[in-house]
Design an enzyme around this catalytic site. Structure first.
Site, PDB file in Angstrom:
ATOM      1  N   TYR A 142      -4.272  13.398  -3.977  1.00 56.18           N
ATOM      2  CA  TYR A 142      -5.714  12.630  -4.517  1.00 56.18           C
ATOM      3  C   TYR A 142      -6.572  13.461  -5.263  1.00 56.18           C
ATOM      4  O   TYR A 142      -7.675  13.254  -5.780  1.00 56.18           O
ATOM      5  CB  TYR A 142      -6.472  11.835  -3.726  1.00 56.18           C
ATOM      6  N   LYS A 187       6.334  13.115   6.240  1.00 58.61           N
ATOM      7  CA  LYS A 187       8.216  12.763   5.054  1.00 58.61           C
ATOM      8  C   LYS A 187       8.998  14.148   5.174  1.00 58.61           C
ATOM      9  O   LYS A 187       8.857  14.587   4.420  1.00 58.61           O
ATOM     10  CB  LYS A 187       7.899  11.929   4.010  1.00 58.61           C
ATOM     11  N   ASP A 219       8.472   6.818   6.031  1.00 61.84           N
ATOM     12  CA  ASP A 219       9.383   4.806   6.165  1.00 61.84           C
ATOM     13  C   ASP A 219       9.247   4.196   7.435  1.00 61.84           C
ATOM     14  O   ASP A 219       9.071   2.921   7.313  1.00 61.84           O
ATOM     15  CB  ASP A 219      10.441   5.042   5.350  1.00 61.84           C
ATOM     16  N   ASP A 243      -3.243   5.699   2.685  1.00 60.85           N
ATOM     17  CA  ASP A 243      -4.174   4.667   2.058  1.00 60.85           C
ATOM     18  C   ASP A 243      -3.071   3.630   2.423  1.00 60.85           C
ATOM     19  O   ASP A 243      -3.918   2.533   2.698  1.00 60.85           O
ATOM     20  CB  ASP A 243      -4.236   5.594   0.620  1.00 60.85           C
ATOM     21  N   ASP A 247      -3.542   0.063   4.966  1.00 57.93           N
ATOM     22  CA  ASP A 247      -3.733  -1.703   4.488  1.00 57.93           C
ATOM     23  C   ASP A 247      -3.088  -2.339   4.893  1.00 57.93           C
ATOM     24  O   ASP A 247      -2.565  -3.645   5.212  1.00 57.93           O
ATOM     25  CB  ASP A 247      -3.564  -2.108   2.789  1.00 57.93           C
TER      26      ASP A 247
END
Ligand code: IPM
Ligand code: MN
Length: 353
Positions: A142, A187, A219, A243, A247
């Protein structure tokens, strides 16, 4: 206690839900003898229209002078459909996070028994799920170096050791107060930045022997969240992964309109619903004010006013049990309540209990 609150209502349904957040905040303050003062400030599309900046300097100053910021939502479709727009409401949100140093975003994922049928997942999988995602909020892609050309573009997923350390400490504190289980999501099989996260966490975990630390690739975590959400207690992860996962987390409970969040860091903390500005619902008195009201509970709890927070949570649960609900969660056949009516019911409950 004296509390100075900066009120940033923003766009879309923001002003309507904020109004209910504020009346509930005041009702609790009155009941417990706190002195709360409010100062409104512009942000988002609204602020672009008025002063050309989604997070104006004056708003920043109001936030800096406050003890806490109560934030609603920003965003307007007229910007989404205009790729040439020079400023966007979302930039105001990012500017606020950066300027207030809000590196820790705390997003609880909690199920409400009476709404579990709204979950897209099987009830026996989600029932009782209760975890917190701690999302790093001021670093990573970001805010890393960017290039946006016509032939090539990149975003840099930069993290420094101190940035990783401080967010892990926040996560460990939460884990200590909960079920003492921290999952570090990364990751590390592919990304250098993730390997730094993992090294820092592995160095730090010895300082928290009472907490079980485990590591999970993002994942795999996204899969585990819907297969077995009860596995998680506290999850900590970088900005972009957080982020996406939050959700996912918000929808497994079936009630995005009920989830609050807190962002804390170097300066004034911010409390806000995790849902967006829902422009289609604007002005119709149908938006669910509960996430905003629960953000007020988180605000009180941040200042260690536990009873105040608990009373708000109790009032929210009581409103759900009494079927005083906005249309999207109302049971079939029962009367639908508006944003204001739900707020008013909760205020009355607080006064009388
Ligand atoms: C969120 C939102 C923001 C983000 C957007 C609006 C910039 O999706 O708070 O999760 O990506 O962080
Ligand atoms: Mn998001």
């Amino acid at each position: 206690m004296k509390l100075k609150i900066a009120v940033l209502a923003g766009d879309g349904i923001g002003p309507e839900i904020m109004e209910q957040g504020v009346v509930v905040m005041s009702a609790v303050a009155q009941k417990f003898g706190h002195e709360v003062s409010y100062k409104e400030a512009l942000c988002g599309a609204h602020a672009i229209d008025e002063v050309g900046d989604p997070f104006p300097e004056e708003t920043f100053q109001t936030c800096m002078e406050a003890d806490a910021v109560l934030f609603a939502s920003v965003g307007d479709p007229k910007f989404d459909n205009d790729p040439t727009a020079k400023v966007r409401p979302e930039q105001g949100l990012l500017a606020m996070r950066k300027k207030l140093g809000l590196y820790a975003n705390v997003r609880p994922v909690e199920t409400f028994d009476c709404l579990i049928h709204k979950s897209p997942l099987k009830n026996e999988i989600v029932s009782g799920a209760n975890f917190v995602c701690i999302r790093e909020l001021t670093g990573g892609m970001y805010f890393g170096e960017k290039k946006e050309g016509t032939e090539e573009a990149y975003d840099t997923n930069y993290y420094s050791r101190p940035e990783v350390e401080r967010i892990l400490r926040v996560a460990y504190q939460y884990a200590r107060q909960r079920r003492k289980h921290l999952t570090v999501v990364d990751k590390a099989n592919v990304l250098a930045s993730s390997r730094l996260w993992r090294k820092v966490a592995q160095n730090m975990m010895g300082e928290y022997p009472d907490v079980t630390t485990d590591f999970m690739y993002v994942d795999n975590a996204s899969m585990r969240m819907i297969q077995d959400p009860r596995f998680f207690d506290v999850m900590v992860t970088e900005n972009t992964f957080g982020d996406i996962l939050t959700d996912e987390g918000s929808c497994i409970t079936g009630s995005m309109g009920l989830l609050p969040s807190a962002s804390t860091g170097e300066h004034t903390p911010v409390f806000e619903p995790i849902h967006g500005s829902w422009p289609q619902g604007k002005g119709l008195n149908i938006a669910n004010p509960l996430a905003q009201i629960l953000s007020v509970a988180m605000l009180y709890e941040y200042f260690d006013l536990k009873e105040e927070g608990a009373l708000i949570r109790k009032a929210v649960n009581a409103s759900l049990d009494a079927n005083v609900r906005t249309p999207e969660i109302q049971v079939e056949g029962a009367p639908k309540y508006g944003t204001r009516e739900v707020g008013r019911w909760i205020v009355d409950y607080i006064k009388n209990n």
